[in-house]
Design an enzyme around this catalytic site. Structure first.
Site, short mmCIF file in Angstrom:
data_model
loop_
_atom_site.label_atom_id
_atom_site.label_comp_id
_atom_site.label_asym_id
_atom_site.label_seq_id
_atom_site.Cartn_x
_atom_site.Cartn_y
_atom_site.Cartn_z
N GLU A 183 -1.19 -8.47 5.13
CA GLU A 183 -1.13 -8.68 6.59
C GLU A 183 -2.53 -8.68 7.22
OE1 GLU A 183 -0.71 -5.86 5.14
OE2 GLU A 183 -1.26 -4.16 6.43
N HIS A 202 -3.64 -5.45 1.17
CA HIS A 202 -2.92 -5.65 2.44
C HIS A 202 -2.86 -7.12 2.83
CE1 HIS A 202 -2.48 -1.51 4.03
NE2 HIS A 202 -3.52 -1.24 3.27
N CYS A 216 0.83 -1.21 0.00
CA CYS A 216 0.00 0.00 0.00
C CYS A 216 0.87 1.26 0.00
CB CYS A 216 -0.97 -0.05 1.18
SG CYS A 216 -2.28 1.16 1.05
#
Ligand SMILES: Nc1ncnc2c1ncn2[C@@H]1O[C@H](COP(=O)(O)OP(=O)(O)O)[C@@H](O)[C@H]1O
Ligand SMILES: [Mg+2]
Lengths: 730, 240, 89, 89
Positions: B208, B206, B89
């Protein structure tokens, strides 16, 4: 400088000081004795709210309420509004509103982990002004929260013409920390030093808090009340503060909000039972030539006040330097119980803390509003001819339609806490550990409060509580935000006092402590002078242990049985159906029966605990049909409901579908579990009716076998999703 | 053998550093450290992740101010040494602004910040970051950004395609890079690209946030594939 | 070093003509034309940076700013162009 | 109606002088000064809308644009000020 102190207040100051105050001193009193900072009109009523509970570590009175959630972990919570600033600068007003409540959570030494927002605007279908406010408020919250990296996980939006010129922008923030690390807004050790950290002090927001305490119309000095958001600086200060705090260097902490430095200083001295001696010439300012009074009451954003033990000042300063944050050591804590303010060492103000920190109470007369006589009983509106069309119009009205357009602008995932995300259910769920979760719901029901503020306020709490129960949690505390018109209007004051009594009654009956809140007055239309509808907004916090207990409204599979918990009565007053379809604001709103409400809540809680239930939703605005269609849309699966099986005294289909009777849930379950549920229901003496099945891809209603409504779930979803974007232009 | 070391680079305004650390450290048990950008020395690390957030508040343009941090010099050198570098990002935006990755990231064509779970198709399987995913695998991951509209001029686009530098694309449920599945107006639905050598990758989604089933609306953990692949690649590189 | 005069230089950053400008398009179509301003034919948005800079003279001031635009990439040359103007006119 | 001449009018929207501009401050401190451009003393950011409009003459063009900015709320007068300039100079 314009002061809003009254004659009596001026007299009280002179008596207390035993001399005439100078201008700087007056400015301090003016800021601290504003409604916003002193709660002088609401304090007595607020004391009715129960604030103690087994999980409450700290209740109202500080920056944030603090709750024990076991294993040395604490949750902090606070609510703030920024209504008046948002009405003139929706972007900056809403953004700095988020900034303010984040500071409160940081102020008790905890890391902010979630934001919720509750928004109210005029009719966006009719008013381009309301569309402008709505669009910019949402963008303001998004730009601020997203940048700081605190997820906005839920909230509510309501459109009603009573908010046309006075939108409501409420923000709740939750924080997470360790019990041993709580720090308070107190300066209790003489000799400690005071460090002002963060943005430079400028002339912005001067008179902001007295501005919020006056009518919007008379805000002649609007310009200076504009506050400019700076989320980058906030993020850096947040990290630096938590770093300094985790190293044990910080003895007291206070955010600078309404009333600026003046109020912050008075508060930490008052709570710490000490005095302070500060020198304004040490403060890093943005512009030259600011007067001492201006520096004291400036509401420049992104500032925090640290109380630090003298020996740690080097360590703390080093942290600020490392993050390139400006700071000034502005003075020290004394034992004198006086706030002494200097400029280049020369004394410019010297006020007794006890006097300044306690504004005299302001008493207002109270009278039941006239409108309640005239609109009490109303004629039943005609039965709409087209059921399909009516149902679809109601469930896709701007108030009930999907708020995707709003929450997709918010980063709701950052932080890795968000299990139930905005849109998933009535409450959001946050992971604290892999088997401990927090649920939270934020609700307001002004259309019920308008008709009956006491009942309406109770129902608002009940609804927020039911939402947390519907995701599998147990309510542990609430915060409230009371938003009203001008308190000197006896009718407005009556609605305030009724609302507080309603909330207090709920809290007592359900043993649910109130751990914080906020009051906002002077919410009225500048053109018509009409007050907004009485708008208490309630956030209920729930605790949930075990990931398997988490429920949502999502229908899961064909063949599940659909059960309605509770009784559907002919209670349409203040309903979304009356408001949107028939333009009726009158009628008697649903009543809340505490015993029945408790029974329904316990029934669902018990059934979740023993694993009987699948999907759960609370039945509220828009009635049964709104709940069921949301459940279908969430699960992308259909349902068949047999109206004749609904336990009710309603004769008409519109009453049955749109009634907003309290104490109801819609649940689904494996038919094999039905007997278990029936047994629990019997224990709690709550009626349950099996009203249909989960099946297919249509939502279908039949009455004694005749189909009266049928629509594709896909179409329902699309209609709901498209509503707000189509009004907003894209 | 020494465990490989991963740096998570933190700029003022970075806000996904703790999340990325949690996944790498707590879930994957990697040896990982969050490093303030002024302190980054890549000699001490075998790999780096630039996490998401708003470095310098996205002022001027997302990623541009961070691109002038001395950390980028360190990362450039590490990239030349073949160390794997992942930008997520805002990390992707920083890598693009500093020229470590090709193209540009512009404001979303919808003119709003978009937070949404999307389908991301692996275009270049078996790369350093997609070792465990075949071409065409669909990963469910969320996006959350304001400036994610990937742009490359036609020539560049053609060469990215030729060299297999397009790593991820936004696709619909059926796996097609359709118009409605493109959340931000990216050219060719591009969600992530690599440098010429393939050891520097940036993506807007993302991973994560998509690495623990509790947090996924689909109970998936697709993001883990990217991190495990990165860790595995470093191990392989270290053995050489 | 003291006493150098100050100049105000404005930097304009706009998307290159070949690059779409969704914001300009949206202001034109969703706002201007929908609300009756049909005589507006196109809108393109851009960014201004109004700078104050100390320099020996205005030429030096301008060239410093130009140097900064390029070396600090105040604009992204792939997609935008940049122009510099002495303000106060 | 055909054949009206076209004018290019630039609209500048900036925070009012008394109101802070954190973005400009950050570009100044975190980018310009840190990278050696210390002679730059201040930076304020703003937005430009470059419009093409058909009108009888340049004065009418200008006043149409001003009317549009106000009535469509292209800026919030509480926070920003707006100025209009005929382009091409
Ligand atoms: N409606 C309310 N109900 C309960 N407590 C309230 C209410 N309004 C304000 N309070 C409490 O009064 C205290 C002061 O509130 P506030 O002005 O928000 O704090 P601060 O000045 O620190 O920002 C807070 O602890 C708040 O929780
Ligand atoms: Mg506060």
């Amino acid at each position: 400088m314009i002061f809003s102190l009254t004659r009596n207040e001026l007299l009280a100051i002179e008596n207390g000081m035993k001399r005439e105050p100078n201008d700087v001193e007056l400015a301090i009193f003016d800021a601290q004795w504003s409604e916003h900072c002193s709660y002088k009109s609401s304090r007595t009523l607020l004391s009715l709210l129960p604030t103690r509970g087994k999980r409450v570590i700290l209740g109202p009175g500080y920056d944030a309420g603090i709750l024990d959630i076991d294993n040395n972990q604490i949750i902090t919570i606070h609510i703030e509004s920024h209504n008046h600033p948002s009405a003139i600068d929706p972007y900056g007003g809403a953004a700095t509103g988020v900034g303010g409540v984040l500071r409160d959570i940081l102020g008790v030494g905890t890391r902010p982990i979630a934001i919720l927002d509750s928004l109210r605007f005029g009719d966006i279908e009719k008013s381009s002004h309301s569309r402008w406010l709505f669009k910019n408020v949402v963008r303001g919250i998004a730009d601020y929260g997203n940048c700081v990296g605190v997820p906005t996980i839920g909230g509510e939006v309501e459109f009603d013409e009573s908010y046309e010129r006075n939108c409501l922008v409420d923000v709740v923030c939750l924080g997470l920390g360790r019990r041993k690390e709580v720090v308070l807004a107190e300066a209790s050790h003489p000799g400690d030093i005071l460090i002002l950290v963060g943005g430079r002090t400028g002339r912005d927001g001067i008179h902001g808090s007295s501005f919020a305490s006056r009518d919007l119309a008379s805000g002649s000095d609007e310009r200076s009340a504009v506050q400019i958001p700076d989320p980058l600086t906030k993020k850096i200060i947040l990290e630096a503060t938590l770093k300094a705090h985790s190293n044990g260097y910080v003895r007291g902490l206070k955010d600078l909000g309404g009333g600026g430095l003046a109020c912050a200083l008075l508060e930490i001295a008052d709570k710490g039972r000490s005095g302070l001696d500060v020198d304004l010439s040490r403060i890093h300012v943005r512009e030259d030539g600011m007067s001492p009074a201006e520096i004291l009451i400036s509401e420049s954003q992104e500032r925090m006040l640290f109380v630090v033990k003298d020996e740690f000042k080097g360590e703390v300063s080093a942290i600020f330097r490392r993050y390139h944050i400006q700071y000034s050591i502005i003075g020290k804590v004394t034992g004198s119980r006086r706030l002494v303010v200097r400029v280049n060492e020369a004394k410019v103000a010297d006020v007794p803390v006890d006097l300044a920190a306690r504004a005299p109470l302001q008493l207002w007369p109270s009278k039941r509003p006239k409108y309640l006589d005239s609109e009490g009983s109303i004629e039943k509106p005609p039965l709409p001819r087209n059921i399909n069309e009516t149902v679809i119009r109601v469930i896709s009205s701007p108030n009930l339609a999907s708020k995707k357009w709003v929450y997709e602008q918010f980063d709701y995932d950052v932080g890795l806490h968000t299990v139930l995300k905005p849109g998933d259910s009535g409450a959001s769920v946050l992971r604290i550990t892999n088997d401990k979760f927090i649920a939270i719901s934020l609700d307001g029901r002004p259309n019920h409060c308008y008709r009956n503020p006491r009942q309406g306020a109770m129902s608002t709490v009940a609804e927020a509580a039911r939402n947390t129960i519907a995701v599998g949690a147990e309510p542990i505390a609430l915060v409230d935000h009371l938003q009203f018109g001008n308190p000197s209007d006896p009718e407005v004051f009556w609605t305030l006092s009724e609302s507080i009594k309603g909330i207090a009654a709920y809290c007592r009956f359900f043993d649910l402590p109130c751990v914080g809140g906020k009051v906002s007055f002077y919410n009225e239309d500048a053109d018509t002078n009409r007050a907004i509808k009485p708008t208490p907004v309630i956030a209920v916090l729930g605790l949930l242990k075990g990931a398997r207990q988490i429920r949502s409204r999502k229908l899961t599979r064909n063949g599940r049985m659909i059960v309605l918990v509770g009784l559907t009565e002919n209670e349409l007053g203040g309903s979304e159906y009356y408001r949107y379809i028939h333009e009726i604001s009158g009628g008697i709103p649903p009543k809340l029966d505490f015993d029945r409400e408790r029974g329904a809540q316990r029934l669902v809680g018990d059934a979740v605990r023993v694993g009987l239930l699948d999907a759960i939703d609370d039945c509220s605005s828009g009635g049964l049909i709104a709940a069921i269609s949301k459940m279908c849309i969430a699960g992308r699966i259909g349902a068949h409901i047999e109206l004749e099986k609904i336990l009710s005294d309603c004769k008409r289909w519109d009453d049955l579908l749109f009634s907003e009777s309290q104490s109801r849930f819609v649940v689904t379950l494996d038919p094999d579990n039905y007997q278990g549920l029936a047994n629990i229901a019997k224990n709690h003496q709550i009626p349950c009716s099996v009203i249909g099945n989960v099946e297919g891809n249509k939502l279908m209603l039949t009455n004694n076998g005749d189909e009266i409504f049928s629509e594709d779930v896909y179409t329902l979803e699309k209609t709901s999703n498209d509503k707000i974007p189509s009004i907003m232009g894209h | 053998m020494d465990k490989l070391k991963v740096a998570i680079v933190q700029f003022p305004g970075t806000n996904c550093d703790r999340d990325t650390y949690h996944i790498l450290n707590d879930v994957l048990k990697a040896d990982v450290q969050v490093i303030w950008h002024e302190d980054l020395r890549m000699d001490a690390f075998d790999s780096a992740v630039i996490p998401g957030g708003f470095s310098y508040g996205d002022n001027l343009r997302a990623g541009v101010i961070a691109a002038y941090s001395p950390a980028l010099g360190q990362l450039r050198k590490a990239g030349e040494d073949g160390k794997p570098i992942l930008g997520i990002c805002n990390g992707f935006q920083i890598l693009v602004e500093s020229g470590l990755l090709p193209g540009a990231l512009l404001r979303n064509s919808g003119l709003r910040f978009v937070c949404r779970w999307v389908n991301v198709r692996v275009e270049a399987g078996n790369s350093l970051f997609t070792k465990f995913s075949e071409n065409g695998t669909i990963l469910k991951m969320p996006i959350a950004h304001n400036e994610g509209r990937y742009y490359a001029e036609d020539d560049l686009l053609a060469s990215l395609e030729r060299n297999g530098q397009i790593i991820f694309k936004y696709v619909d449920e059926g796996g097609q890079p359709s118009e409605p599945s493109n959340p931000n107006g990216s050219v060719s639905n591009i969600a992530g690209v690599s440098n010429h050598d393939g050891n520097i990758v940036g993506l807007m989604p993302h991973p994560e946030r998509a690495s623990e089933s509790l947090l996924s609306p689909f109970r998936t953990t697709h993001g883990l594939q990217i991190f495990t692949s990165m860790l595995r690649s470093v191990e392989v590189l270290l053995k050489r | 070093m003291a006493g150098l005069p100050r100049f105000r230089i404005d930097v304009f950053i706009t998307n290159k003509p070949a690059i779409r400008d969704p914001e300009g398009e949206s202001i034109l179509e969703d706002l201007a034309i929908l609300n009756g301003f049909e005589s507006v034919k196109s809108i393109r948005t851009g960014k201004v940076l109004a700078m104050e800079i100390e320099a020996e003279n205005v030429e030096i001031a301008k060239s410093k700013v130009i140097e900064m635009c390029d070396s600090l990439r105040l604009y992204n040359p792939v997609v935008s162009s940049c122009s510099v103007r002495v303000a106060g006119g």
